[in-house]
Design a protein around this motif. Structure first.
Motif, PDB file in Angstrom:
ATOM      1  N   THR A 239      52.988  27.907  26.209  1.00  0.00           N
ATOM      2  CA  THR A 239      52.051  29.010  26.039  1.00  0.00           C
ATOM      3  C   THR A 239      51.502  29.046  24.615  1.00  0.00           C
ATOM      4  OG1 THR A 239      53.877  30.488  25.476  1.00  0.00           O
ATOM      5  CG2 THR A 239      53.200  30.409  27.789  1.00  0.00           C
ATOM      6  N   THR A 275      42.229  31.848  31.853  1.00  0.00           N
ATOM      7  CA  THR A 275      43.070  32.368  30.770  1.00  0.00           C
ATOM      8  C   THR A 275      44.521  32.372  31.251  1.00  0.00           C
ATOM      9  OG1 THR A 275      42.737  34.669  31.488  1.00  0.00           O
ATOM     10  CG2 THR A 275      41.268  33.817  29.755  1.00  0.00           C
ATOM     11  N   ARG A 276      45.452  32.489  30.316  1.00  0.00           N
ATOM     12  CA  ARG A 276      46.865  32.470  30.673  1.00  0.00           C
ATOM     13  C   ARG A 276      47.486  33.849  30.548  1.00  0.00           C
ATOM     14  NH1 ARG A 276      49.570  27.556  29.891  1.00  0.00           N
ATOM     15  NH2 ARG A 276      51.483  28.718  30.312  1.00  0.00           N
ATOM     16  N   ASP A 277      48.378  34.142  31.475  1.00  0.00           N
ATOM     17  CA  ASP A 277      49.208  35.335  31.417  1.00  0.00           C
ATOM     18  C   ASP A 277      50.642  34.876  31.693  1.00  0.00           C
ATOM     19  OD1 ASP A 277      50.291  37.849  31.420  1.00  0.00           O
ATOM     20  OD2 ASP A 277      49.509  38.426  33.389  1.00  0.00           O
ATOM     21  N   GLY A 278      51.275  34.293  30.661  1.00  0.00           N
ATOM     22  CA  GLY A 278      52.568  33.663  30.876  1.00  0.00           C
ATOM     23  C   GLY A 278      52.393  32.433  31.745  1.00  0.00           C
ATOM     24  N   ASP A 280      51.311  32.647  34.810  1.00  0.00           N
ATOM     25  CA  ASP A 280      50.168  32.907  35.692  1.00  0.00           C
ATOM     26  C   ASP A 280      48.871  32.500  35.003  1.00  0.00           C
ATOM     27  OD1 ASP A 280      51.847  33.952  37.643  1.00  0.00           O
ATOM     28  OD2 ASP A 280      51.642  36.008  36.896  1.00  0.00           O
ATOM     29  N   VAL A 282      44.752  33.264  35.063  1.00  0.00           N
ATOM     30  CA  VAL A 282      43.823  34.315  35.486  1.00  0.00           C
ATOM     31  C   VAL A 282      42.403  33.748  35.564  1.00  0.00           C
ATOM     32  CG1 VAL A 282      42.900  36.615  34.989  1.00  0.00           C
ATOM     33  CG2 VAL A 282      45.290  36.050  34.409  1.00  0.00           C
ATOM     34  N   ASP A 284      38.460  35.180  36.392  1.00  0.00           N
ATOM     35  CA  ASP A 284      37.532  36.264  36.716  1.00  0.00           C
ATOM     36  C   ASP A 284      36.496  35.715  37.680  1.00  0.00           C
ATOM     37  OD1 ASP A 284      38.657  38.343  35.257  1.00  0.00           O
ATOM     38  OD2 ASP A 284      37.655  37.737  33.412  1.00  0.00           O
ATOM     39  N   ARG A 323      46.045  37.387  44.556  1.00  0.00           N
ATOM     40  CA  ARG A 323      46.963  36.335  44.124  1.00  0.00           C
ATOM     41  C   ARG A 323      46.921  35.122  45.056  1.00  0.00           C
ATOM     42  NH1 ARG A 323      51.034  37.015  40.383  1.00  0.00           N
ATOM     43  NH2 ARG A 323      51.153  39.083  39.413  1.00  0.00           N
ATOM     44  N   LYS A 341      45.796  34.183  39.557  1.00  0.00           N
ATOM     45  CA  LYS A 341      45.389  35.581  39.753  1.00  0.00           C
ATOM     46  C   LYS A 341      43.864  35.649  39.686  1.00  0.00           C
ATOM     47  CE  LYS A 341      47.918  38.413  37.205  1.00  0.00           C
ATOM     48  NZ  LYS A 341      48.735  38.923  36.049  1.00  0.00           N
ATOM     49  N   ARG A 343      40.730  37.763  39.687  1.00  0.00           N
ATOM     50  CA  ARG A 343      40.319  39.133  39.376  1.00  0.00           C
ATOM     51  C   ARG A 343      38.855  39.313  39.746  1.00  0.00           C
ATOM     52  NH1 ARG A 343      42.279  40.626  33.717  1.00  0.00           N
ATOM     53  NH2 ARG A 343      40.749  39.042  33.127  1.00  0.00           N
TER      54      ARG A 343
END
Length: 376
Positions: A239, A275-278, A280, A282, A284, A323, A341, A343
């Protein structure tokens, strides 16, 4: 009465046992040792008291003769020539009965001071063995490299043994010499006998050797700083701002001590749309008003370069997250994979034709609900 009350100096009663005297001496010596900021005169006085009271025969003579103990007597003894003295007189100005003044055997107490204050044989030399320092390197990766992992070379500036002098610090053809100040011991002793205490030799820094003709490459240090390529393996799923530890890849140790560690801090360049979320990832996803209202199925890209079909439920609101399991980034240490994810971002058109405006107005007139009823 004695000129010096040795019992009072150690802080023990005259009935104190040998063990109590030893414990009291250790306590006072710790407190007043010059290396601990104490008075050298007081430290010598404490040693003098312990030397007498720790010896059974000397203590007995001290208790008997008081201030005349240890040679502070008029010729022939306190009562005249030979009066009252065992064996007559005080030969050589020593102890009563002809006993000579000898240095007390402190046993393990010498080791005590060596451990406390850096004195004692070998203490300075032991200090020259140090674990190598840890190092840090900032590494920038692409989004894909961080996702999949990579093997890359980094230029790390490390201290290494000088190749010219082979680490001796001496000019080729010459050698290091025994330190003339400490004679190679690495420490020097101040005072004598029981009153002595050791300090690291300032001339050689505790090594016991000096370099008379320094190596021109390392200037006598025996080490040089070089930028050396090092291959590091970056695991999948790192990360932004993550820290990776590479044991033993830092600065080399000295005196046989182990090398330090290298810490690689990872920085990830932004992706065009992920983009990263840990673990996960993401995404858009723009959808039209119609798709959000009526529902739809759309194809979306995945981080691994593929595509997957995502169902947009009818009546989906802006910001809703859908998801896709297992399509995110690998979790570190083999703990599985994160999710993709998706969004939802409803795209509101900024420019409308006349026909589109009329259709939207008609749609609005047909709505039966009031979207602002809850704040009226």
């Amino acid at each position: 009465m004695a000129e010096k009350d040795y019992y009072d100096i150690l802080g023990v009663p005259k009935t104190a046992t040998a063990d109590e005297i030893k414990k009291a001496f250790r306590k006072q010596a710790r407190k007043h040792h010059p290396d601990a900021g104490g008075s050298e005169a007081k430290f010598k006085e404490i040693n003098e008291a312990y030397e007498i009271l720790s010896d059974e025969e000397k203590r007995k003579q001290y208790d008997t003769y008081g201030r005349y103990f240890g040679g502070n007597v008029p010729p022939g003894g306190p009562g005249g020539a030979g009066a009252g003295w065992p064996g007559g007189g005080v030969p050589g100005g020593g102890f009563p009965g002809g006993a000579s003044y000898q240095t007390v055997d402190m046993g393990d107490l010498g080791d005590l001071f060596g451990n406390l204050f850096g004195g004692g044989a070998g203490a300075s030399r032991r200090k020259s063995a140090h674990r190598g320092a840890d190092m840090q390197y900032d590494l920038t990766l692409s989004f894909e490299e961080a996702l999949k992992g990579t093997s890359t070379k980094v230029d790390v500036k490390r201290t290494e043994t000088c190749a010219t002098c082979k680490g001796t610090g001496a000019k080729p053809g010459t050698s290091v010499s025994t330190c003339p100040t400490c004679s190679g011991a690495g420490h020097v002793t101040q005072g004598q006998g029981v009153f002595g205490f050791s300090r690291p030799c300032q001339r050689c820094g505790g090594t016991g050797t000096v370099v008379e003709q320094p190596c021109t490459t390392c200037r006598g240090k025996g080490q040089v700083v070089r930028a050396k390529p090092l291959t590091v393996n970056i695991p999948p799923g790192v990360t932004d701002g993550g820290k990776l530890r590479f044991a033993g890849k830092g600065e080399p140790g000295t005196g046989g001590a182990p090398a330090g560690d290298l810490y690689v801090i990872t920085h990830i360049r932004p992706h065009a749309f992920f983009t990263r979320d840990g673990a996960d990832v993401v995404l858009d996803l723009p959808v039209t008003i119609t798709e959000a209202a009526l529902g739809a199925q759309v194809m979306v890209p995945t981080p691994d370069g593929g595509k997957v079909k995502v169902k947009i439920p009818a009546g989906t609101a802006d910001g809703k997250v859908l998801r896709v399991p297992g399509k995110g980034a690998p979790k570190l240490k083999g703990r599985g994979t994160g999710d993709l994810k998706v969004r939802v971002r409803i795209d509101v058109p900024k420019k409308l034709t006349s026909e589109q405006k009329e259709l939207l107005k008609k749609f609005e007139s047909l709505r039966a609900d009031d979207v602002r009823a809850h704040i009226a």
